[in-house]
Design a protein around this motif. Structure first.
Motif, short mmCIF file in Angstrom:
data_model
loop_
_atom_site.label_atom_id
_atom_site.label_comp_id
_atom_site.label_asym_id
_atom_site.label_seq_id
_atom_site.Cartn_x
_atom_site.Cartn_y
_atom_site.Cartn_z
N HIS A 35 25.16 4.63 -9.54
CA HIS A 35 25.10 5.94 -10.37
C HIS A 35 24.64 6.92 -9.18
CE1 HIS A 35 24.33 2.84 -13.31
NE2 HIS A 35 24.78 3.70 -14.24
N ILE A 36 25.46 8.02 -9.28
CA ILE A 36 25.03 9.42 -8.44
C ILE A 36 24.81 10.44 -9.66
CG2 ILE A 36 26.01 10.93 -7.14
CD1 ILE A 36 28.06 8.58 -6.08
N VAL A 37 23.86 11.18 -9.15
CA VAL A 37 23.18 12.37 -9.75
C VAL A 37 24.33 13.34 -10.21
CG1 VAL A 37 20.93 12.16 -8.94
CG2 VAL A 37 22.74 13.51 -7.73
N SER A 38 24.13 14.21 -11.21
CA SER A 38 25.17 15.27 -11.30
C SER A 38 25.34 16.18 -10.02
CB SER A 38 25.15 16.25 -12.56
OG SER A 38 24.65 15.25 -13.64
N TRP A 62 29.18 0.61 16.16
CA TRP A 62 28.47 1.87 16.01
C TRP A 62 28.74 2.39 14.50
CZ3 TRP A 62 31.03 7.12 16.54
CH2 TRP A 62 30.38 8.10 16.36
N ARG A 63 27.55 2.70 13.90
CA ARG A 63 27.52 3.23 12.64
C ARG A 63 28.13 4.66 12.84
NH1 ARG A 63 27.35 0.38 8.38
NH2 ARG A 63 26.59 -1.66 8.35
N ASN A 64 29.17 5.07 12.80
CA ASN A 64 29.52 6.36 12.57
C ASN A 64 29.60 7.09 11.08
OD1 ASN A 64 31.78 4.24 12.72
ND2 ASN A 64 33.05 5.91 12.07
N GLY A 65 29.80 6.37 10.01
CA GLY A 65 29.39 6.77 8.83
C GLY A 65 30.63 7.51 8.48
N HIS A 66 30.44 8.20 7.37
CA HIS A 66 31.24 9.16 6.61
C HIS A 66 30.76 10.20 5.78
CE1 HIS A 66 35.17 9.93 4.78
NE2 HIS A 66 34.68 9.76 3.48
N ALA A 67 31.51 11.17 5.64
CA ALA A 67 30.89 12.47 4.85
C ALA A 67 31.90 12.92 4.05
CB ALA A 67 30.37 13.44 6.06
N ALA A 68 31.53 13.77 2.88
CA ALA A 68 32.36 14.49 2.17
C ALA A 68 31.81 15.81 1.77
CB ALA A 68 32.73 13.66 0.92
N LEU A 69 32.67 16.75 1.36
CA LEU A 69 32.22 17.81 0.61
C LEU A 69 32.55 17.85 -0.75
CD1 LEU A 69 31.09 20.83 1.15
CD2 LEU A 69 33.41 21.61 1.32
N VAL A 70 31.66 18.17 -1.53
CA VAL A 70 31.65 18.06 -2.92
C VAL A 70 32.34 19.80 -3.52
CG1 VAL A 70 30.51 18.07 -5.11
CG2 VAL A 70 29.92 16.50 -3.34
N LEU A 71 33.45 19.47 -4.26
CA LEU A 71 34.18 20.63 -4.70
C LEU A 71 33.53 20.95 -6.12
CD1 LEU A 71 37.50 19.75 -3.35
CD2 LEU A 71 35.80 21.15 -2.13
N ASN A 72 33.27 20.01 -6.88
CA ASN A 72 32.83 20.06 -8.12
C ASN A 72 32.15 18.75 -8.82
OD1 ASN A 72 35.17 18.57 -9.23
ND2 ASN A 72 36.34 20.10 -9.05
N SER A 73 32.00 18.54 -9.98
CA SER A 73 31.04 17.38 -10.25
C SER A 73 31.93 16.22 -10.16
CB SER A 73 30.88 17.72 -11.89
OG SER A 73 31.93 17.98 -12.57
N SER A 74 33.10 16.23 -10.01
CA SER A 74 34.07 14.97 -9.99
C SER A 74 34.87 14.96 -8.88
CB SER A 74 34.68 14.78 -11.05
OG SER A 74 35.55 15.81 -11.34
N GLN A 75 34.94 15.98 -7.99
CA GLN A 75 36.00 15.90 -6.90
C GLN A 75 35.30 16.18 -5.60
OE1 GLN A 75 38.80 19.11 -8.78
NE2 GLN A 75 40.31 17.13 -8.26
N GLN A 115 39.65 14.07 -3.17
CA GLN A 115 39.21 12.51 -3.64
C GLN A 115 38.28 12.58 -4.85
OE1 GLN A 115 41.78 10.46 -2.12
NE2 GLN A 115 40.22 9.19 -1.30
N GLY A 116 37.96 11.38 -5.31
CA GLY A 116 36.99 11.38 -6.55
C GLY A 116 35.80 10.92 -5.87
N LEU A 117 34.65 10.11 -6.55
CA LEU A 117 33.62 9.64 -6.13
C LEU A 117 33.40 8.17 -5.93
CD1 LEU A 117 31.25 11.81 -8.61
CD2 LEU A 117 32.33 12.57 -6.43
N VAL A 118 34.55 7.43 -6.29
CA VAL A 118 34.50 5.88 -6.24
C VAL A 118 33.95 5.46 -4.81
CG1 VAL A 118 35.94 4.12 -6.38
CG2 VAL A 118 36.14 5.86 -7.94
N TRP A 119 34.82 6.22 -3.84
CA TRP A 119 34.22 5.38 -2.51
C TRP A 119 32.88 5.39 -2.18
CZ3 TRP A 119 31.87 6.15 2.02
CH2 TRP A 119 32.14 5.39 2.97
N PHE A 120 32.25 6.55 -2.50
CA PHE A 120 30.67 6.60 -2.23
C PHE A 120 30.12 5.78 -3.34
CE2 PHE A 120 32.20 10.21 0.01
CZ PHE A 120 31.48 10.15 1.13
N LYS A 121 30.39 5.51 -4.67
CA LYS A 121 29.97 4.66 -5.58
C LYS A 121 29.93 3.42 -5.32
CE LYS A 121 30.11 7.84 -9.81
NZ LYS A 121 30.71 7.88 -10.97
N GLU A 122 30.91 3.14 -4.63
CA GLU A 122 30.82 1.55 -4.26
C GLU A 122 30.52 1.41 -2.83
OE1 GLU A 122 35.30 0.06 -5.99
OE2 GLU A 122 35.24 0.72 -3.97
N ALA A 123 30.06 2.27 -1.87
CA ALA A 123 29.71 2.17 -0.54
C ALA A 123 28.18 1.39 -0.53
CB ALA A 123 29.48 3.47 -0.04
#
Length: 276
Positions: free
Chosen positions: A119-122, A139-152, A166-174
């Protein structure tokens, strides 16, 4: 045995030995990285029913709820009364399932749960999602994303794939993630940052060497980018340097430690150390 042949054989054996040592190092490093895919609290999961029913929470209550859910004070205030979400975040924080490792390309792996959605906050425009679940050669380089709106979100994912919405699935499964929210930044600037990202940062070519073989700050529309650089460029276009160490290459960890953000939600990281 003739001397030239002997030298050739010795040289080949040395090269083989060097190759075996290097590959062994990377295999061991990758194994260590896998073991650090997710941090689950070492303390016990507690019954929160009594605290959740209080009309007002004390500082001690906020501290307890953070340690039990990974939700910050501002997130808890937003979800006060929504006990089902808060308890779902508690279950997520203590989740200790088996992590899968998806090899995206040579030497790079993504740690995730194929049968679990966290679960991810609004989310709000301008928020940033961070994860250390991607590692390359240990090396844990990781991943980042910019939120455009509540679902993208806007993400630069991997080599050969231009940045895209993209949606949020990548992070919800991470195996882990953090939600960062801008602070001490005008709301009008945040709106402009998101609008700029829509107009200029979609369909930009991915390059791991962004900031090394070309300029880090590439003005209006970058010629190349990578996940953290994409987020950095959006903010830098309006004068906010969110790279906490100021190096030529910005990483998700650099953004995670930027003073321009507050942590809203944590899952799978050490709640005290975060990603320091």
């Amino acid at each position: 045995m003739p001397a030239p042949l002997r030298i050739t054989i010795i040289s080949l054996l040395c090269l083989l030995f060097f190759f075996v040592v290097v590959m062994s190092f990377f295999v061991i490093s990758d194994g260590v990285a896998h073991s650090l895919a997710r941090v689950v609290p070492s303390y016990a999961k507690e019954d929160l029913s009594e605290v959740l029913e209080k009309e007002q929470w004390s500082d001690e209550d906020y501290s307890l709820l953070y340690r039990q859910t990974g939700l910050s004070r501002s997130a808890l205030d937003e979800y006060k009364g929504n006990n089902s979400f808060i308890l779902a975040c508690q279950d997520d924080l203590f989740y200790d399932g088996e992590v899968s490792h998806d090899a995206a390309n040579f030497g790079s792996s993504h740690d995730y749960f194929p049968d679990k959605m966290f679960h991810i906050v609004s989310l709000r425009p301008g928020d940033v999602l961070i994860s250390s679940s991607v590692h390359t050669l240990g090396w844990r380089n990781g991943h980042a994303a910019l939120v455009l709106n509540s679902s993208q979100t806007l993400q630069a994912i991997t080599i050969g794939v231009p940045s895209r919405v993209q949606g949020l699935v990548w992070f919800k499964e991470a195996s882990n993630f953090m939600v960062l929210r801008p602070k001490n930044i005008d709301q009008s600037d945040i709106a402009d940052i998101v609008a700029y990202a829509w107009d200029n940062l979609v369909n930009v070519q991915y390059s791991l060497f962004t900031g090394i073989f070309n300029e880090k700050n590439q003005a209006e529309r970058p010629e190349t980018t990578q996940c953290a650089h994409l987020v950095w460029q959006a903010y830098m276009a309006f004068g906010y340097d969110i790279d906490s160490d100021g190096g030529p290459v910005v990483t998700p960890k650099d953004i995670a430690n930027s003073p321009y953000f507050e942590v809203i939600q944590v899952n799978g990281f050490d709640l005290e150390k975060l990603w320091r």
